[in-house]
Design a protein around this motif. Structure first.
Motif, PDB file in Angstrom:
ATOM      1  N   LEU A  23     -13.904  -4.563   1.444  1.00 52.06           N
ATOM      2  CA  LEU A  23     -12.932  -3.512   1.053  1.00 52.06           C
ATOM      3  C   LEU A  23     -11.505  -3.556   1.678  1.00 52.06           C
ATOM      4  CD1 LEU A  23     -12.687  -1.122  -1.040  1.00 52.06           C
ATOM      5  CD2 LEU A  23     -13.434   0.363   0.965  1.00 52.06           C
ATOM      6  N   ILE A  24     -11.656  -4.016   2.911  1.00 49.86           N
ATOM      7  CA  ILE A  24     -10.246  -4.274   3.365  1.00 49.86           C
ATOM      8  C   ILE A  24      -9.455  -5.547   3.147  1.00 49.86           C
ATOM      9  CG2 ILE A  24      -9.246  -4.903   6.007  1.00 49.86           C
ATOM     10  CD1 ILE A  24     -11.529  -2.800   7.250  1.00 49.86           C
ATOM     11  N   ASN A  25     -10.463  -6.483   2.970  1.00 53.63           N
ATOM     12  CA  ASN A  25      -9.602  -7.778   2.428  1.00 53.63           C
ATOM     13  C   ASN A  25      -9.272  -7.628   1.067  1.00 53.63           C
ATOM     14  OD1 ASN A  25     -10.564  -9.224   4.671  1.00 53.63           O
ATOM     15  ND2 ASN A  25     -12.483  -9.869   4.263  1.00 53.63           N
ATOM     16  N   ILE A  26     -10.012  -7.030   0.129  1.00 55.64           N
ATOM     17  CA  ILE A  26      -9.706  -6.497  -1.030  1.00 55.64           C
ATOM     18  C   ILE A  26      -8.128  -5.744  -1.228  1.00 55.64           C
ATOM     19  CG2 ILE A  26      -9.903  -5.215  -3.195  1.00 55.64           C
ATOM     20  CD1 ILE A  26     -13.011  -5.953  -3.122  1.00 55.64           C
ATOM     21  N   MET A  27      -8.146  -4.646  -0.151  1.00 59.61           N
ATOM     22  CA  MET A  27      -6.851  -4.143  -0.232  1.00 59.61           C
ATOM     23  C   MET A  27      -5.727  -4.913   0.369  1.00 59.61           C
ATOM     24  SD  MET A  27      -7.086  -1.248  -1.388  1.00 59.61           S
ATOM     25  CE  MET A  27      -5.537  -0.571  -0.742  1.00 59.61           C
ATOM     26  N   ASN A  28      -5.992  -5.814   1.274  1.00 56.64           N
ATOM     27  CA  ASN A  28      -5.082  -6.666   1.879  1.00 56.64           C
ATOM     28  C   ASN A  28      -4.519  -7.449   0.775  1.00 56.64           C
ATOM     29  OD1 ASN A  28      -4.577  -6.035   4.699  1.00 56.64           O
ATOM     30  ND2 ASN A  28      -6.717  -6.932   5.161  1.00 56.64           N
ATOM     31  N   VAL A  29      -5.336  -8.009  -0.137  1.00 63.92           N
ATOM     32  CA  VAL A  29      -4.883  -8.780  -1.185  1.00 63.92           C
ATOM     33  C   VAL A  29      -3.866  -8.131  -2.071  1.00 63.92           C
ATOM     34  CG1 VAL A  29      -5.769 -10.267  -3.171  1.00 63.92           C
ATOM     35  CG2 VAL A  29      -6.738 -10.674  -1.102  1.00 63.92           C
ATOM     36  N   ILE A  30      -4.648  -6.922  -2.630  1.00 61.31           N
ATOM     37  CA  ILE A  30      -3.810  -6.155  -3.557  1.00 61.31           C
ATOM     38  C   ILE A  30      -2.240  -5.508  -2.830  1.00 61.31           C
ATOM     39  CG2 ILE A  30      -3.649  -3.673  -4.512  1.00 61.31           C
ATOM     40  CD1 ILE A  30      -6.815  -3.970  -4.811  1.00 61.31           C
ATOM     41  N   VAL A  31      -2.219  -5.368  -1.676  1.00 61.47           N
ATOM     42  CA  VAL A  31      -1.073  -4.774  -1.020  1.00 61.47           C
ATOM     43  C   VAL A  31      -0.075  -5.947  -0.892  1.00 61.47           C
ATOM     44  CG1 VAL A  31       0.136  -4.222   1.025  1.00 61.47           C
ATOM     45  CG2 VAL A  31      -2.146  -2.994   0.344  1.00 61.47           C
ATOM     46  N   VAL A  32      -0.674  -7.331  -0.502  1.00 64.51           N
ATOM     47  CA  VAL A  32       0.340  -8.399  -0.227  1.00 64.51           C
ATOM     48  C   VAL A  32       0.888  -8.747  -1.959  1.00 64.51           C
ATOM     49  CG1 VAL A  32       0.310 -10.920  -0.185  1.00 64.51           C
ATOM     50  CG2 VAL A  32      -0.844  -9.348   1.777  1.00 64.51           C
ATOM     51  N   THR A  33      -0.071  -8.792  -2.986  1.00 72.06           N
ATOM     52  CA  THR A  33       0.264  -9.176  -4.316  1.00 72.06           C
ATOM     53  C   THR A  33       1.533  -8.145  -4.766  1.00 72.06           C
ATOM     54  OG1 THR A  33      -1.871  -9.940  -4.737  1.00 72.06           O
ATOM     55  CG2 THR A  33      -0.532  -9.468  -6.705  1.00 72.06           C
ATOM     56  N   PHE A  34       1.396  -6.860  -4.740  1.00 70.46           N
ATOM     57  CA  PHE A  34       2.210  -5.818  -5.260  1.00 70.46           C
ATOM     58  C   PHE A  34       3.481  -5.731  -4.353  1.00 70.46           C
ATOM     59  CE2 PHE A  34      -1.252  -4.369  -7.573  1.00 70.46           C
ATOM     60  CZ  PHE A  34      -1.096  -3.384  -8.652  1.00 70.46           C
ATOM     61  N   GLU A  35       3.298  -6.227  -3.241  1.00 63.79           N
ATOM     62  CA  GLU A  35       4.594  -6.315  -2.329  1.00 63.79           C
ATOM     63  C   GLU A  35       5.213  -7.471  -2.970  1.00 63.79           C
ATOM     64  OE1 GLU A  35       7.750  -5.712   0.426  1.00 63.79           O
ATOM     65  OE2 GLU A  35       6.128  -4.472  -0.182  1.00 63.79           O
ATOM     66  N   GLY A  36       4.749  -8.607  -3.210  1.00 60.60           N
ATOM     67  CA  GLY A  36       5.515  -9.853  -3.788  1.00 60.60           C
ATOM     68  C   GLY A  36       6.136  -9.311  -4.975  1.00 60.60           C
ATOM     69  N   ILE A  37       5.271  -8.625  -5.942  1.00 58.35           N
ATOM     70  CA  ILE A  37       5.771  -8.208  -7.292  1.00 58.35           C
ATOM     71  C   ILE A  37       7.074  -7.304  -7.058  1.00 58.35           C
ATOM     72  CG2 ILE A  37       5.441  -7.015  -9.420  1.00 58.35           C
ATOM     73  CD1 ILE A  37       2.400  -7.876  -9.187  1.00 58.35           C
ATOM     74  N   ARG A  38       7.042  -6.482  -6.081  1.00 51.88           N
ATOM     75  CA  ARG A  38       7.733  -5.383  -5.886  1.00 51.88           C
ATOM     76  C   ARG A  38       9.195  -6.190  -5.126  1.00 51.88           C
ATOM     77  NH1 ARG A  38       9.899  -1.807  -1.773  1.00 51.88           N
ATOM     78  NH2 ARG A  38       8.805  -3.093   0.070  1.00 51.88           N
ATOM     79  N   GLN A  39       9.308  -7.062  -4.574  1.00 53.14           N
ATOM     80  CA  GLN A  39      10.404  -7.666  -4.250  1.00 53.14           C
ATOM     81  C   GLN A  39      10.803  -8.568  -5.448  1.00 53.14           C
ATOM     82  OE1 GLN A  39      11.797  -7.685  -1.215  1.00 53.14           O
ATOM     83  NE2 GLN A  39      10.387  -6.460  -0.237  1.00 53.14           N
ATOM     84  N   LEU A  40      10.190  -9.003  -6.121  1.00 55.98           N
ATOM     85  CA  LEU A  40      10.654  -9.903  -7.571  1.00 55.98           C
ATOM     86  C   LEU A  40      11.437  -8.720  -8.277  1.00 55.98           C
ATOM     87  CD1 LEU A  40      11.001 -12.305  -9.069  1.00 55.98           C
ATOM     88  CD2 LEU A  40       8.663 -11.677 -10.063  1.00 55.98           C
ATOM     89  N   LEU A  41      10.737  -7.616  -8.661  1.00 59.50           N
ATOM     90  CA  LEU A  41      11.353  -6.693  -9.559  1.00 59.50           C
ATOM     91  C   LEU A  41      12.745  -6.018  -8.765  1.00 59.50           C
ATOM     92  CD1 LEU A  41       8.292  -4.572 -10.855  1.00 59.50           C
ATOM     93  CD2 LEU A  41       9.585  -6.410 -11.736  1.00 59.50           C
ATOM     94  N   LEU A  42      12.589  -6.048  -7.380  1.00 61.17           N
ATOM     95  CA  LEU A  42      13.741  -5.377  -6.889  1.00 61.17           C
ATOM     96  C   LEU A  42      15.073  -6.376  -7.025  1.00 61.17           C
ATOM     97  CD1 LEU A  42      15.193  -3.423  -5.014  1.00 61.17           C
ATOM     98  CD2 LEU A  42      14.147  -4.393  -3.191  1.00 61.17           C
ATOM     99  N   MET A  43      14.731  -7.785  -6.870  1.00 66.07           N
ATOM    100  CA  MET A  43      15.582  -8.687  -6.823  1.00 66.07           C
ATOM    101  C   MET A  43      16.232  -8.849  -8.459  1.00 66.07           C
ATOM    102  SD  MET A  43      15.304 -12.914  -6.287  1.00 66.07           S
ATOM    103  CE  MET A  43      14.326 -13.112  -7.575  1.00 66.07           C
ATOM    104  N   LEU A  44      15.438  -8.804  -9.393  1.00 69.08           N
ATOM    105  CA  LEU A  44      15.642  -8.756 -10.858  1.00 69.08           C
ATOM    106  C   LEU A  44      16.446  -7.464 -11.071  1.00 69.08           C
ATOM    107  CD1 LEU A  44      12.337  -9.819 -12.667  1.00 69.08           C
ATOM    108  CD2 LEU A  44      14.677 -11.100 -12.232  1.00 69.08           C
TER     109      LEU A  44
END
Length: 260
Positions: A23-44
């Protein structure tokens, strides 16, 4: 029967630990993925605001599903790490308690602490110590960087006494505790007193301040003269208090640095 039950608890603890880790590993992947998307949307968003004046209106034209996704992108990177920290806390507290209960049943000897709250307190204490060590390491690196820059600055001058100044600076640096070991005859007395204090409280020499406090509370209650009517209880109670007063966090750290 207790041994069988202990093995069952041990197996359950392993299964629960594995579940938490997944569960912790899954949450880590989700957080990293959404953080990348957030940075991309912020840049756009920044690029869009600087080039197209109507860009801020676009979110109002999006469907509800897209808005939910944007909210998830914004809040998951913020709340996700807190949830992961909570999972790690629950994993450690529950599984360590179960493992020790299982070992107690299998071996027939007391293992670990009495209450699950003791494991909770130990986890919190270890996290605080890890954060403190991280701060100290950051401060040490900053100090080393300042020293390096100062030495580079001093090399730009040609003072005749630069050698002596450098030796003075290095000695001052060592005296502040950033380098060198604590030496001298007093070390022998310190080592003996530290080890004797640990033996009095029933501790290993690699103990920590949390275990010192835990053992002190148990022994102080056991040998308190108002509770224990043994003639030697008062003397033992005094020794316990003296050992507790000596085993400070500073002395524990000092022993580990010089004798471990």
């Amino acid at each position: 029967m207790k041994k069988i039950f202990g093995k069952i608890i041990h197996g359950l603890a392993t299964g629960i630990g594995s579940f938490f880790n997944v569960l912790i590993n899954i949450m880590n992947v989700i957080v990293v993925t959404f953080e990348g998307i957030r940075q991309l949307l912020l840049m756009l968003f920044i690029v869009g605001c600087s080039t197209i004046f109507i860009f801020p209106i676009i979110p109002l034209l999006l469907p509800k599903e897209a808005m939910y996704f944007i909210f998830a992108v914004i809040f998951i990177p913020i709340l996700g790490p807190k949830f992961i920290s909570l999972l790690r806390y629950a994993n450690y507290t529950l599984t360590e308690w179960m493992y020790d209960r299982a070992d107690s049943m299998i071996t027939g000897q007391k293992v670990g602490y009495e209450s699950i709250s003791d494991y909770s307190n130990k986890y919190k204490y270890e996290q605080e110590q890890a954060q403190r060590r991280a701060r100290e390491e950051a401060a040490r690196r900053q100090q080393e960087e300042m020293n390096r820059r100062f030495e580079e600055f001093m090399r730009g001058f040609s003072y005749t006494n630069s050698n002596a100044y450098g030796e003075y600076y290095q000695n001052d640096y060592n005296n502040q505790g950033y380098g060198g070991a604590y030496n001298g005859p007093q070390n022998i007395g310190f080592k003996e007193k530290y080890e004797k204090s640990c033996q009095t409280l029933g501790l290993g020499y690699d103990t920590d301040i949390y275990q010192v406090k835990l053992n002190y509370r148990k022994l102080a209650k056991k040998y308190h003269p108002d509770i224990n009517k043994d003639p030697n209880a008062t003397e033992m109670f005094t020794k316990i208090n003296q050992a507790y007063e000596f085993l400070t966090e500073e002395n524990i750290k000092k022993y580990k640095q010089n004798f471990s």
